[in-house]
Design a protein around this motif. Sequence first.
Motif, PDB file in Angstrom:
ATOM      1  N   ALA A  88      37.742  14.579  24.173  1.00  0.00           N
ATOM      2  CA  ALA A  88      37.998  13.567  25.203  1.00  0.00           C
ATOM      3  C   ALA A  88      39.069  14.040  26.175  1.00  0.00           C
ATOM      4  O   ALA A  88      40.045  14.677  25.777  1.00  0.00           O
ATOM      5  N   TYR A  89      38.880  13.713  27.441  1.00  0.00           N
ATOM      6  CA  TYR A  89      39.862  14.011  28.483  1.00  0.00           C
ATOM      7  C   TYR A  89      40.068  12.753  29.314  1.00  0.00           C
ATOM      8  O   TYR A  89      39.110  12.113  29.745  1.00  0.00           O
ATOM      9  N   LEU A  90      41.314  12.400  29.533  1.00  0.00           N
ATOM     10  CA  LEU A  90      41.639  11.173  30.254  1.00  0.00           C
ATOM     11  C   LEU A  90      41.687  11.349  31.766  1.00  0.00           C
ATOM     12  O   LEU A  90      41.773  10.368  32.495  1.00  0.00           O
ATOM     13  N   GLU A  95      45.928  18.469  36.754  1.00  0.00           N
ATOM     14  CA  GLU A  95      46.814  18.055  37.842  1.00  0.00           C
ATOM     15  C   GLU A  95      46.538  16.642  38.341  1.00  0.00           C
ATOM     16  O   GLU A  95      47.315  16.085  39.105  1.00  0.00           O
ATOM     17  N   SER A  96      45.435  16.053  37.922  1.00  0.00           N
ATOM     18  CA  SER A  96      45.048  14.732  38.417  1.00  0.00           C
ATOM     19  C   SER A  96      45.557  13.632  37.495  1.00  0.00           C
ATOM     20  O   SER A  96      45.741  13.846  36.301  1.00  0.00           O
ATOM     21  N   PRO A  97      45.741  12.425  38.052  1.00  0.00           N
ATOM     22  CA  PRO A  97      46.137  11.289  37.204  1.00  0.00           C
ATOM     23  C   PRO A  97      44.966  10.872  36.310  1.00  0.00           C
ATOM     24  O   PRO A  97      43.811  11.208  36.583  1.00  0.00           O
ATOM     25  N   ASN A  98      45.271  10.120  35.261  1.00  0.00           N
ATOM     26  CA  ASN A  98      44.236   9.617  34.356  1.00  0.00           C
ATOM     27  C   ASN A  98      43.278   8.711  35.120  1.00  0.00           C
ATOM     28  O   ASN A  98      43.652   8.076  36.109  1.00  0.00           O
ATOM     29  N   GLY A 109      30.887  -0.014  34.950  1.00  0.00           N
ATOM     30  CA  GLY A 109      30.384   1.239  35.510  1.00  0.00           C
ATOM     31  C   GLY A 109      31.456   2.200  35.979  1.00  0.00           C
ATOM     32  O   GLY A 109      31.159   3.332  36.335  1.00  0.00           O
ATOM     33  N   GLN A 110      32.713   1.780  35.981  1.00  0.00           N
ATOM     34  CA  GLN A 110      33.810   2.652  36.403  1.00  0.00           C
ATOM     35  C   GLN A 110      34.063   3.712  35.328  1.00  0.00           C
ATOM     36  O   GLN A 110      34.019   3.431  34.140  1.00  0.00           O
ATOM     37  N   THR A 111      34.337   4.944  35.754  1.00  0.00           N
ATOM     38  CA  THR A 111      34.617   6.025  34.808  1.00  0.00           C
ATOM     39  C   THR A 111      35.949   5.778  34.119  1.00  0.00           C
ATOM     40  O   THR A 111      36.965   5.550  34.771  1.00  0.00           O
ATOM     41  N   LEU A 112      35.929   5.814  32.779  1.00  0.00           N
ATOM     42  CA  LEU A 112      37.128   5.600  31.977  1.00  0.00           C
ATOM     43  C   LEU A 112      37.738   6.920  31.509  1.00  0.00           C
ATOM     44  O   LEU A 112      38.952   7.070  31.448  1.00  0.00           O
ATOM     45  N   LEU A 113      36.880   7.878  31.162  1.00  0.00           N
ATOM     46  CA  LEU A 113      37.318   9.176  30.662  1.00  0.00           C
ATOM     47  C   LEU A 113      36.123  10.107  30.615  1.00  0.00           C
ATOM     48  O   LEU A 113      35.004   9.702  30.932  1.00  0.00           O
ATOM     49  N   LEU A 114      36.372  11.346  30.220  1.00  0.00           N
ATOM     50  CA  LEU A 114      35.309  12.332  30.065  1.00  0.00           C
ATOM     51  C   LEU A 114      35.261  12.774  28.613  1.00  0.00           C
ATOM     52  O   LEU A 114      36.296  12.835  27.949  1.00  0.00           O
ATOM     53  N   ILE A 115      34.059  13.099  28.145  1.00  0.00           N
ATOM     54  CA  ILE A 115      33.918  13.749  26.845  1.00  0.00           C
ATOM     55  C   ILE A 115      33.153  15.039  27.084  1.00  0.00           C
ATOM     56  O   ILE A 115      32.046  15.030  27.625  1.00  0.00           O
ATOM     57  N   GLU A 116      33.795  16.139  26.684  1.00  0.00           N
ATOM     58  CA  GLU A 116      33.167  17.452  26.819  1.00  0.00           C
ATOM     59  C   GLU A 116      32.399  17.724  25.540  1.00  0.00           C
ATOM     60  O   GLU A 116      32.941  17.664  24.445  1.00  0.00           O
ATOM     61  N   ALA A 117      31.100  17.969  25.696  1.00  0.00           N
ATOM     62  CA  ALA A 117      30.234  18.309  24.567  1.00  0.00           C
ATOM     63  C   ALA A 117      29.289  19.408  25.017  1.00  0.00           C
ATOM     64  O   ALA A 117      28.667  19.286  26.066  1.00  0.00           O
ATOM     65  N   MET A 118      29.243  20.473  24.274  1.00  0.00           N
ATOM     66  CA  MET A 118      28.382  21.608  24.587  1.00  0.00           C
ATOM     67  C   MET A 118      28.599  22.103  26.022  1.00  0.00           C
ATOM     68  O   MET A 118      27.664  22.325  26.774  1.00  0.00           O
TER      69      MET A 118
END
Length: 153
Positions: A88-90, A95-98, A109-118
Amino acid sequence: MNRMSFDPEDIRELAAILDETGLSEIEISEKDRRIRIARAAAPVSYVPAQPAAAAPAAAAPVAAVPVAAPALDASHPGAVTSPMVGVAYLSPDPESPNFVSVGQRVEAGQTLLLIEAMKTFNQIKAPRGGTVSQIIIGSGAPVEFGEVLLILD
C-alpha cells in the motif's frame, strides 16, 4: 495426527512459478491437500524521500498494524478493505502529499491510496462518501486481501 506428504518437486515447481511471474505467494489446493509457497516481496521502485531513514520509517507503520488490527475487522460499517495482496502507498510518489488524511471529507469514487501488485499500481477508491476517521496502514506496508486499510465515517 494425519501427516500429509508433498512431493518436493511440486514445491520446486511452485517456487519456479513465483520466480517466473514475480508473485510473492502462490497457493494450490486439491481435495484435502493444500500447498502455500510465499516469499518476502521484492523491493519496489517507490522509496521514501529520506533514504537514510527508510528502513526505520517503514518498519514503524508495519509494526503498528497488528496493534490496531484486532479492534477492527472488515465488518465495521466504514471499513475500506484491500481487494488484493500487495504493498500500500498513501501518495502517488514520495514527494507528493497523501491522497487523503484523517478528518478529510471524501466523495464516492475518490482515490484513497494505491496498492502495488505485480508491478502495477491499482487505485483504491472510496466506495461511498464520508470522512476519513482512521488510516490503519502505513505507506509501504504489505497488505493482505480483506485487510482493513482505513475507516470512513
